[in-house]
Design a protein around this motif. Structure first.
Motif, PDB file in Angstrom:
ATOM      1  N   LYS A   1      16.128  20.835 -59.098  1.00  0.00           N
ATOM      2  CA  LYS A   1      16.070  21.491 -57.786  1.00  0.00           C
ATOM      3  C   LYS A   1      16.944  20.741 -56.774  1.00  0.00           C
ATOM      4  O   LYS A   1      17.637  21.350 -55.959  1.00  0.00           O
ATOM      5  CB  LYS A   1      14.593  21.476 -57.358  1.00  0.00           C
ATOM      6  CG  LYS A   1      14.290  22.147 -56.067  1.00  0.00           C
ATOM      7  CD  LYS A   1      13.988  23.627 -56.269  1.00  0.00           C
ATOM      8  CE  LYS A   1      13.871  24.332 -54.935  1.00  0.00           C
ATOM      9  NZ  LYS A   1      14.664  25.534 -54.814  1.00  0.00           N
ATOM     10  N   GLU A   2      16.899  19.398 -56.840  1.00  0.00           N
ATOM     11  CA  GLU A   2      17.688  18.573 -55.911  1.00  0.00           C
ATOM     12  C   GLU A   2      19.182  18.811 -56.114  1.00  0.00           C
ATOM     13  O   GLU A   2      19.948  18.933 -55.164  1.00  0.00           O
ATOM     14  CB  GLU A   2      17.394  17.069 -56.099  1.00  0.00           C
ATOM     15  CG  GLU A   2      16.089  16.595 -55.513  1.00  0.00           C
ATOM     16  CD  GLU A   2      14.870  17.140 -56.271  1.00  0.00           C
ATOM     17  OE1 GLU A   2      14.966  17.307 -57.518  1.00  0.00           O
ATOM     18  OE2 GLU A   2      13.844  17.426 -55.620  1.00  0.00           O
TER      19      GLU A   2
ATOM     20  N   GLY B   1      20.235  22.015 -54.687  1.00  0.00           N
ATOM     21  CA  GLY B   1      20.297  21.868 -53.234  1.00  0.00           C
ATOM     22  C   GLY B   1      21.564  21.145 -52.794  1.00  0.00           C
ATOM     23  O   GLY B   1      22.171  21.496 -51.780  1.00  0.00           O
TER      24      GLY B   1
ATOM     25  N   GLN C   1      24.305  22.336 -50.200  1.00  0.00           N
ATOM     26  CA  GLN C   1      24.596  21.526 -49.010  1.00  0.00           C
ATOM     27  C   GLN C   1      26.086  21.179 -48.907  1.00  0.00           C
ATOM     28  O   GLN C   1      26.654  21.144 -47.816  1.00  0.00           O
ATOM     29  CB  GLN C   1      23.747  20.253 -49.014  1.00  0.00           C
ATOM     30  CG  GLN C   1      23.681  19.613 -47.651  1.00  0.00           C
ATOM     31  CD  GLN C   1      22.899  18.323 -47.654  1.00  0.00           C
ATOM     32  OE1 GLN C   1      23.490  17.249 -47.632  1.00  0.00           O
ATOM     33  NE2 GLN C   1      21.588  18.393 -47.656  1.00  0.00           N
TER      34      GLN C   1
ATOM     35  N   ILE D   1      17.617  28.963 -52.863  1.00  0.00           N
ATOM     36  CA  ILE D   1      17.410  28.183 -51.631  1.00  0.00           C
ATOM     37  C   ILE D   1      16.469  28.986 -50.715  1.00  0.00           C
ATOM     38  O   ILE D   1      16.819  30.085 -50.275  1.00  0.00           O
ATOM     39  CB  ILE D   1      18.761  27.923 -50.899  1.00  0.00           C
ATOM     40  CG1 ILE D   1      19.804  27.287 -51.838  1.00  0.00           C
ATOM     41  CG2 ILE D   1      18.560  27.096 -49.624  1.00  0.00           C
ATOM     42  CD1 ILE D   1      19.513  25.883 -52.313  1.00  0.00           C
TER      43      ILE D   1
ATOM     44  N   GLU E   1      13.225  27.838 -45.595  1.00  0.00           N
ATOM     45  CA  GLU E   1      12.895  26.501 -45.054  1.00  0.00           C
ATOM     46  C   GLU E   1      13.928  25.467 -45.531  1.00  0.00           C
ATOM     47  O   GLU E   1      14.369  24.619 -44.763  1.00  0.00           O
ATOM     48  CB  GLU E   1      11.500  26.034 -45.516  1.00  0.00           C
ATOM     49  CG  GLU E   1      10.338  26.894 -45.060  1.00  0.00           C
ATOM     50  CD  GLU E   1      10.242  28.238 -45.802  1.00  0.00           C
ATOM     51  OE1 GLU E   1      10.527  28.274 -47.022  1.00  0.00           O
ATOM     52  OE2 GLU E   1       9.910  29.256 -45.163  1.00  0.00           O
ATOM     53  N   GLU E   2      14.281  25.562 -46.815  1.00  0.00           N
ATOM     54  CA  GLU E   2      15.273  24.611 -47.357  1.00  0.00           C
ATOM     55  C   GLU E   2      16.619  24.816 -46.686  1.00  0.00           C
ATOM     56  O   GLU E   2      17.351  23.857 -46.398  1.00  0.00           O
ATOM     57  CB  GLU E   2      15.438  24.808 -48.869  1.00  0.00           C
ATOM     58  CG  GLU E   2      14.268  24.280 -49.667  1.00  0.00           C
ATOM     59  CD  GLU E   2      14.239  24.832 -51.080  1.00  0.00           C
ATOM     60  OE1 GLU E   2      13.513  24.255 -51.894  1.00  0.00           O
ATOM     61  OE2 GLU E   2      14.899  25.843 -51.371  1.00  0.00           O
ATOM     62  N   LYS E   3      16.937  26.071 -46.415  1.00  0.00           N
ATOM     63  CA  LYS E   3      18.217  26.384 -45.767  1.00  0.00           C
ATOM     64  C   LYS E   3      18.299  25.666 -44.412  1.00  0.00           C
ATOM     65  O   LYS E   3      19.295  24.999 -44.110  1.00  0.00           O
ATOM     66  CB  LYS E   3      18.318  27.905 -45.580  1.00  0.00           C
ATOM     67  CG  LYS E   3      19.609  28.355 -44.976  1.00  0.00           C
ATOM     68  CD  LYS E   3      19.680  29.871 -44.906  1.00  0.00           C
ATOM     69  CE  LYS E   3      20.766  30.279 -43.926  1.00  0.00           C
ATOM     70  NZ  LYS E   3      20.911  31.707 -43.767  1.00  0.00           N
TER      71      LYS E   3
ATOM     72  N   LYS F   1      16.702  23.027 -43.487  1.00  0.00           N
ATOM     73  CA  LYS F   1      16.797  21.584 -43.721  1.00  0.00           C
ATOM     74  C   LYS F   1      18.248  21.180 -44.038  1.00  0.00           C
ATOM     75  O   LYS F   1      18.785  20.232 -43.466  1.00  0.00           O
ATOM     76  CB  LYS F   1      15.868  21.215 -44.893  1.00  0.00           C
ATOM     77  CG  LYS F   1      15.686  19.741 -45.132  1.00  0.00           C
ATOM     78  CD  LYS F   1      15.034  19.459 -46.475  1.00  0.00           C
ATOM     79  CE  LYS F   1      16.050  19.566 -47.593  1.00  0.00           C
ATOM     80  NZ  LYS F   1      15.567  19.516 -48.940  1.00  0.00           N
ATOM     81  N   HIS F   2      18.896  21.935 -44.922  1.00  0.00           N
ATOM     82  CA  HIS F   2      20.285  21.610 -45.287  1.00  0.00           C
ATOM     83  C   HIS F   2      21.211  21.709 -44.084  1.00  0.00           C
ATOM     84  O   HIS F   2      22.053  20.832 -43.855  1.00  0.00           O
ATOM     85  CB  HIS F   2      20.781  22.533 -46.407  1.00  0.00           C
ATOM     86  CG  HIS F   2      20.135  22.264 -47.734  1.00  0.00           C
ATOM     87  ND1 HIS F   2      20.225  21.035 -48.357  1.00  0.00           N
ATOM     88  CD2 HIS F   2      19.395  23.049 -48.550  1.00  0.00           C
ATOM     89  CE1 HIS F   2      19.555  21.083 -49.505  1.00  0.00           C
ATOM     90  NE2 HIS F   2      19.045  22.294 -49.648  1.00  0.00           N
TER      91      HIS F   2
END
Ligand SMILES: Cc1ncc(C[n+]2csc(CCOP(=O)(O)OP(=O)(O)O)c2C)c(N)n1
Ligand SMILES: [Mg+2]
Length: 321
Positions: free
Chosen positions: A9-10, A13, A17, A281, A284-286, A288-289
């Motif tokens: 997952k990282e 991401g 990013q 993605i 919320e992750e979006k 954060k990036h």
């Protein structure tokens, strides 16, 4: 098994990013150019992020790249430091090339980045040279040369492909076919629909890929890189893509040579939107990036702003090696 199945997952991401970093850096640089802060010329690759990240996310630090006048994305994807890169665009002494390069001649040899080269097609013979050095050093390194559809009509493309093919050099030719060379449509200037078919003339693999989809680019780039590392020689990859901005500072988004309708059609396939869906993605992750990246860009701008201008005495330094 598709390549992305091996990614955590990282890692997925990080790919997203990286693409966001390129988009934000270039949009900021363009804005700063219009304010007169960024000096010289500027050609942004907004819309082409899936090509640069798709390829460079597979490279090791000691692998090489060479890029073009439209090279910010490749540089960032290869790990070039943002503050020094922004300072180079500002023409400051802390820039990667101590202000001698600017946007079109960025290089960061510590990251395997052998330069952006503004003379169209000039980077391919240089990539053959880097490939020859890697061949003798026997460290399984590969070099990727990025170039445009316009550059694929230069003699240097054909000479370099042939040389790399006969000597089986570890060079990947990545053509970003964004459908225009300045205002010249690719159909007007090229006799073939897919530039990748030209690989047949040199008896090397040639593949056309959706250059708006980072995972599709990674799949084909991975095969080419593996082949080159095994000493089996070059591959020609063509990523069909689109630039969302004009050719350079003086060219508007649509211009006289392309329509708003065409632009809208490509915008629906924005590589960031495709990546969000395919890499999974979440909203919320979006956020954060984007937050992480925006902070990095504002730090880079602050570094460039506070760096000194070069003095007259430096003008003849670093010219000869
Ligand atoms: C040998 C040479 N001819 C002409 C130019 C002027 N020029 C700069 S960019 C460009 C278009 C290049 O098109 P392409 O290779 O498709 O790259 P893109 O700009 O689309 O990324 C031209 C003609 C140049 N820099 N070098
Ligand atoms: Mg082009």
């Amino acid at each position: 098994m598709p390549l992305e199945k091996n990614l955590t997952k990282e890692e997925l991401g990080e790919i997203y990013q990286d693409m966001v970093r390129i988009r934000c850096f270039e949009e900021k640089a363009y804005e700063l150019f219009k304010l007169g802060k960024v000096v010289g010329g500027i050609h942004v690759s907004v819309g082409q992020e899936a090509c640069s990240v798709g390829v460079c996310s597979l490279l090791n630090e000691n692998d090489g790249i060479l890029t073009t006048h439209r090279g910010h994305g490749h540089s960032i994807a290869k790990g070039t430091r943002l503050p020094e890169m922004m300072a180079e665009l500002y023409g400051k002494t802390t820039g990667l090339c101590r202000s001698k390069g600017g946007s079109m001649h960025i290089a960061d040899v510590s990251k395997g980045h052998y330069g952006a080269h503004s003379i169209v097609g000039s980077n391919m013979p240089m990539a053959a040279g880097v490939g020859l050095a890697y061949h003798f050093e026997k460290k399984q390194q590969v070099v990727v040369v990025f170039f445009g559809d316009g550059a694929a009509n230069q003699g240097s493309f054909h000479e370099s492909m042939n040389l790399c093919a006969i000597w089986k050099l570890p060079v990947i030719f990545f053509c970003e076919n964004n459908h225009y060379a300045s205002s010249t449509q690719v159909e007007y200037a090229s006799s073939v629909e897919d530039i990748s078919v030209r690989a047949q003339s040199y008896n090397v693999p040639g593949v056309t890929v959706n250059g708006m989809d980072v995972l599709e680019v990674r799949e084909v780039a991975n095969q080419a890189i593996e082949r080159a590392r095994k000493g089996e020689g070059p591959t020609l990859i063509e990523g069909k893509t689109y630039r969302f901005y004009g050719h350079s500072r003086s060219d508007p988004k649509f211009g006289l040579y392309r329509s708003e309708k065409e632009w809208d059609k490509w915008k629906e396939r924005d590589p960031l939107l495709i990546a969000e869906e395919k890499l999974g993605i979440s909203p919320e992750e979006k956020i954060k990036h984007w937050d992480i990246v925006e902070k990095q860009i504002s730090d880079a701008v602050a570094f460039a702003e506070s760096s000194p201008e070069p003095s007259d005495d430096e003008v003849f330094e670093d010219l000869y090696a």
